[in-house]
Scaffold this motif. Structure first.
Motif, PDB file in Angstrom:
ATOM      1  N   GLU A 177       0.824  -1.210   0.000  1.00 49.07           N
ATOM      2  CA  GLU A 177       0.000   0.000   0.000  1.00 49.07           C
ATOM      3  C   GLU A 177       0.858   1.261   0.000  1.00 49.07           C
ATOM      4  N   GLN A 204       1.239   4.145  -3.182  1.00 48.68           N
ATOM      5  CA  GLN A 204       0.984   5.541  -2.815  1.00 48.68           C
ATOM      6  C   GLN A 204       2.164   6.431  -3.195  1.00 48.68           C
ATOM      7  N   ARG A 253      -6.300  -8.210  -3.968  1.00 49.66           N
ATOM      8  CA  ARG A 253      -5.776  -7.062  -3.227  1.00 49.66           C
ATOM      9  C   ARG A 253      -4.785  -6.274  -4.061  1.00 49.66           C
ATOM     10  N   THR A 306      -6.514  -4.366  -6.807  1.00 49.25           N
ATOM     11  CA  THR A 306      -7.281  -3.226  -6.303  1.00 49.25           C
ATOM     12  C   THR A 306      -6.385  -2.055  -5.936  1.00 49.25           C
ATOM     13  N   ILE A 307      -5.317  -2.306  -5.171  1.00 50.81           N
ATOM     14  CA  ILE A 307      -4.478  -1.182  -4.737  1.00 50.81           C
ATOM     15  C   ILE A 307      -3.718  -0.571  -5.911  1.00 50.81           C
ATOM     16  N   THR A 308      -3.384  -1.382  -6.901  1.00 52.67           N
ATOM     17  CA  THR A 308      -2.667  -0.861  -8.075  1.00 52.67           C
ATOM     18  C   THR A 308      -3.568   0.056  -8.888  1.00 52.67           C
ATOM     19  N   ASP A 344      -6.481   1.396  -7.995  1.00 54.99           N
ATOM     20  CA  ASP A 344      -6.994   2.510  -7.202  1.00 54.99           C
ATOM     21  C   ASP A 344      -5.980   3.650  -7.118  1.00 54.99           C
ATOM     22  N   ALA A 345      -4.693   3.313  -7.186  1.00 58.77           N
ATOM     23  CA  ALA A 345      -3.645   4.331  -7.159  1.00 58.77           C
ATOM     24  C   ALA A 345      -3.447   4.986  -8.520  1.00 58.77           C
TER      25      ALA A 345
END
Length: 301
Positions: free
Chosen positions: A16, A20, A64, A67-69, A71-72
């Protein structure tokens, strides 16, 4: 051309944190390291790396990571896998995971030379022709499986393996479908072994040139001598600006060849703190690519 970071080189950041920081700095993408690794008291590139996804139970982490990739606002430049070509079960898992993530490409490693100790294993002593012939059969199978999943399996040019040079990688893949197998050309690795003039190497690979890794290295006098009394040199990783490889000349050759794909940075130098290092690398790569005449994506900043 777009720029990404391989998470082997971001060991202090949890996933995460990695997305970011890289998104805020303006990187286009990320290349996740997927492998089982040893624990370490302090995060390191090869052990205790917080930005590494374990191969064991990998499938449970894919949603996961996706999603984090996304979403960023980052893209997948590919997947940095470590499954070796003769481990068909794990190669197939990596190909399937790459397809599920929509990452397009995944590295599949080739065997170390018979004279090379690797990881915790001693040198095998297996003759090069035997290693090469076996790997060729493996990649014939891999090309078929990659086609099945609609992805591409990549061979990295890496010192002390059977594919240290563009010439050796082409021999391994020649005749296989370049839509499903390709080569990662690596500026830093080739300074250690396998160096061939940049543009002719790109021309030699042709459609097999599928991906580019950029890092830098230097050779230093160890202060020791061998039994004959000659100096012994060792290689060390270096910042992009101060290694022996010219990133500018490398990019000029990519421009002359017409390369318009991903450039993934894996900087294993430690002169600068991680966040400063990644931000400075992006600034340097973008300015150097412009000098070389490369067409660079608008970026996220």
């Amino acid at each position: 051309m777009k720029f990404s970071v391989f998470t082997a080189s971001t060991p202090e950041w949890a996933p995460e944190e990695a997305v970011q920081h890289l998104a805020e700095q303006g990187w286009d993408g990320i290349e996740w390291r997927i492998t089982d690794q040893a624990d370490a008291a302090e995060p390191g590139f090869w052990a205790g790396n917080k930005a590494t996804i374990p191969l064991t139970g990998m499938e449970d982490h894919l949603d996961r990571i996706a999603t984090i990739t996304t979403d960023a606002g980052l893209e997948f430049s590919g997947i940095g896998g470590y499954a070796r070509c003769d481990n068909h079960a794990d190669v197939d898992r990596m190909l399937a995971a790459t397809a599920k993530l929509g990452a397009g490409k995944v590295r599949v490693t080739t065997p170390p030379l018979g004279t090379a100790a690797w990881g915790n294993e001693p040198a095998s002593g297996t003759p090069y022709p035997e290693l090469f012939a076996n790997a060729r059969r493996d990649f014939e199978w891999i090309a078929e499986r990659a086609a099945h999943y609609g992805v591409k399996a990549l061979v990295e040019l890496h010192h002390r393996t059977i594919t240290a040079s563009a010439s050796s990688a082409l021999r391994l893949l020649d005749g296989l479908d370049p839509r499903h197998v390709g080569v990662i050309h690596d500026l830093g690795n080739l300074l250690i072994e396998g160096q061939e003039d940049y543009l002719p190497a790109f021309e030699l690979l042709g459609d097999y040139l599928a991906h580019v890794h950029v890092k830098n290295a230097v050779w230093v006098n160890s202060g020791e001598t061998d039994e004959s009394g000659a100096a012994v040199y060792r290689n060390e990783w270096a910042p992009l600006r101060s290694g022996q490889g010219s990133v500018l000349e490398y990019f000029k050759a990519l421009a002359a060849f017409g390369y318009d794909g991903w450039v993934t940075v894996e900087d294993f130098s430690t002169d600068l703190p991680l966040a400063q290092r990644t931000a400075d690398n992006l600034d340097y790569l973008r300015s150097t690519a412009a000098l070389a005449g490369l067409r660079v994506a608008a970026g996220r900043r």
